[in-house]
Design a protein around this motif. Structure first.
Motif, PDB file in Angstrom:
ATOM      1  N   ARG A 111       0.473  -8.684 -28.877  1.00 57.84           N
ATOM      2  CA  ARG A 111      -0.422  -9.335 -27.933  1.00 57.84           C
ATOM      3  C   ARG A 111       0.053 -10.744 -27.612  1.00 57.84           C
ATOM      4  O   ARG A 111       0.604 -11.423 -28.468  1.00 57.84           O
ATOM      5  N   VAL A 112      -0.177 -11.150 -26.380  1.00 50.64           N
ATOM      6  CA  VAL A 112       0.249 -12.471 -25.931  1.00 50.64           C
ATOM      7  C   VAL A 112      -0.984 -13.263 -25.513  1.00 50.64           C
ATOM      8  O   VAL A 112      -1.702 -12.865 -24.594  1.00 50.64           O
ATOM      9  N   GLY A 113      -1.222 -14.388 -26.200  1.00 55.15           N
ATOM     10  CA  GLY A 113      -2.364 -15.236 -25.889  1.00 55.15           C
ATOM     11  C   GLY A 113      -2.043 -16.214 -24.779  1.00 55.15           C
ATOM     12  O   GLY A 113      -0.921 -16.273 -24.265  1.00 55.15           O
ATOM     13  N   PRO A 114      -3.020 -17.052 -24.407  1.00 57.78           N
ATOM     14  CA  PRO A 114      -2.825 -17.992 -23.298  1.00 57.78           C
ATOM     15  C   PRO A 114      -1.736 -19.030 -23.559  1.00 57.78           C
ATOM     16  O   PRO A 114      -1.027 -19.433 -22.634  1.00 57.78           O
ATOM     17  N   VAL A 115      -1.579 -19.471 -24.820  1.00 60.83           N
ATOM     18  CA  VAL A 115      -0.559 -20.477 -25.115  1.00 60.83           C
ATOM     19  C   VAL A 115       0.834 -19.890 -24.906  1.00 60.83           C
ATOM     20  O   VAL A 115       1.716 -20.519 -24.300  1.00 60.83           O
ATOM     21  N   ARG A 116       1.048 -18.679 -25.396  1.00 56.28           N
ATOM     22  CA  ARG A 116       2.362 -18.043 -25.242  1.00 56.28           C
ATOM     23  C   ARG A 116       2.639 -17.736 -23.772  1.00 56.28           C
ATOM     24  O   ARG A 116       3.778 -17.870 -23.307  1.00 56.28           O
ATOM     25  N   ARG A 117       1.615 -17.327 -23.028  1.00 55.94           N
ATOM     26  CA  ARG A 117       1.813 -17.072 -21.594  1.00 55.94           C
ATOM     27  C   ARG A 117       2.179 -18.359 -20.864  1.00 55.94           C
ATOM     28  O   ARG A 117       3.046 -18.367 -19.990  1.00 55.94           O
ATOM     29  N   THR A 118       1.517 -19.453 -21.234  1.00 52.73           N
ATOM     30  CA  THR A 118       1.824 -20.739 -20.598  1.00 52.73           C
ATOM     31  C   THR A 118       3.252 -21.183 -20.921  1.00 52.73           C
ATOM     32  O   THR A 118       3.984 -21.655 -20.036  1.00 52.73           O
ATOM     33  N   ALA A 119       3.647 -21.040 -22.176  1.00 46.24           N
ATOM     34  CA  ALA A 119       5.005 -21.415 -22.573  1.00 46.24           C
ATOM     35  C   ALA A 119       6.043 -20.603 -21.801  1.00 46.24           C
ATOM     36  O   ALA A 119       7.053 -21.138 -21.319  1.00 46.24           O
ATOM     37  N   ALA A 120       5.796 -19.298 -21.675  1.00 45.82           N
ATOM     38  CA  ALA A 120       6.724 -18.443 -20.947  1.00 45.82           C
ATOM     39  C   ALA A 120       6.789 -18.842 -19.479  1.00 45.82           C
ATOM     40  O   ALA A 120       7.873 -18.878 -18.880  1.00 45.82           O
ATOM     41  N   ALA A 121       5.645 -19.179 -18.884  1.00 46.08           N
ATOM     42  CA  ALA A 121       5.623 -19.557 -17.475  1.00 46.08           C
ATOM     43  C   ALA A 121       6.414 -20.839 -17.235  1.00 46.08           C
ATOM     44  O   ALA A 121       7.171 -20.944 -16.262  1.00 46.08           O
TER      45      ALA A 121
END
Length: 286
Positions: A111-121
């Protein structure tokens, strides 16, 4: 880990010298990759003979798949640094943790949380900035570096799987042993006789990669992964310094901005991973 970053940057610098006319007629990326695996393989083989680690062939197919992606990533990276600044190619290759994260979601169900999604973006936006689509300074070498990031990201995922059953030295032994076989088969059609300076550079390239792997593995063994992993991004600093000292090349403002975005995203991801895997304190007794 800082030492690993210095050695990794040195390998890309040597690959750039071999892939350009700095030491003679440019060598094909397959031949540069052959030098990396052949001489690193000899160094790792000497360590394996001395330490005699336990080696199992139960995961041979996964080792072979890991080597295929690793060989592809290294070859694409070596081709990229011959055409674009080392710092930019290194920065784009640092997208591989994001690739590994996406593949882990697709194939491991993570699972990918909001912090990891933001880092990836953030990191992916930096990579897009470095690739520069639709501009007059678009560099095909940036696409090669992006391909390297994709391949190395897949390799990271496979390494994570292999660490469940095999030790670090066994993984390195398979990586370099199978890598030598693959590199030898692919270099035969494009082989050209290197100059003396090119032979020396290929030996140095292989030994530098072996030293980088040794530093990286030992760094992970001696401290928490979340603490030591961010230091590997100093590779970008070493790459820029080496490229300027020997070739007089520096990235432009767009290059530095894109690199900073990628490193920022990678550092945020490393911080988040460290917090996610940090052991929780035991409950205090009532």
């Amino acid at each position: 880990m800082v030492g690993a970053g210095a050695f990794i940057a040195a390998t890309t610098l040597l690959a750039k010298a071999l892939g350009t006319d700095a030491l003679g007629a440019p060598l094909h990326p397959f031949q540069i990759t052959f030098g990396r695996f052949a001489f690193a393989g000899l160094a790792i083989a000497a360590v394996v003979v001395a330490l005699r680690p336990a080696i199992s062939f139960a995961q041979l197919r996964w080792h072979a798949l890991r080597v295929l992606f690793g060989w592809g990533g290294v070859t694409l990276m070596f081709a990229a640094v011959a055409t674009i600044p080392l710092a930019e190619a290194t920065a784009i290759s640092f997208l591989n943790p994001m690739v590994a994260m996406i593949l882990a979601v697709l194939f491991l169900g993570e699972r990918v949380g909001p912090v990891r999604r933001t880092a990836a973006a953030i990191a992916l936006a930096g990579g897009l900035l470095l690739i520069r689509p639709g501009t007059g300074v678009f560099a095909p070498g940036a696409l090669l570096a992006l391909g390297a990031a994709l391949a190395l990201g897949a390799e990271v995922l496979l390494i994570k799987r292999l660490t469940r059953s095999d030790g670090p030295l066994a993984i390195l032994a398979f990586s370099n042993g199978l890598g030598v076989i693959l590199a030898t088969l692919t270099v035969l059609p494009v082989w050209q006789t290197p100059t003396g300076a090119q032979w020396a550079a290929m030996v140095a390239l292989g030994l530098a990669m072996a030293c980088a792997q040794g530093c990286f593995v030992n760094g992970l063994r001696r401290a928490e992964t979340s603490f030591v992993t961010p230091f590997i991004y100093l590779t970008l600093v070493f790459a820029g310094l080496y490229d300027f000292m020997l070739f007089g090349v520096l990235p432009d403002a767009v290059g530095w901005t894109g690199a900073a975005m990628i490193v920022t995203g990678a550092l945020v991801l490393a911080w988040r991973e460290g917090r996610a895997h940090r052991p929780q304190p035991a409950a205090r007794p009532i």
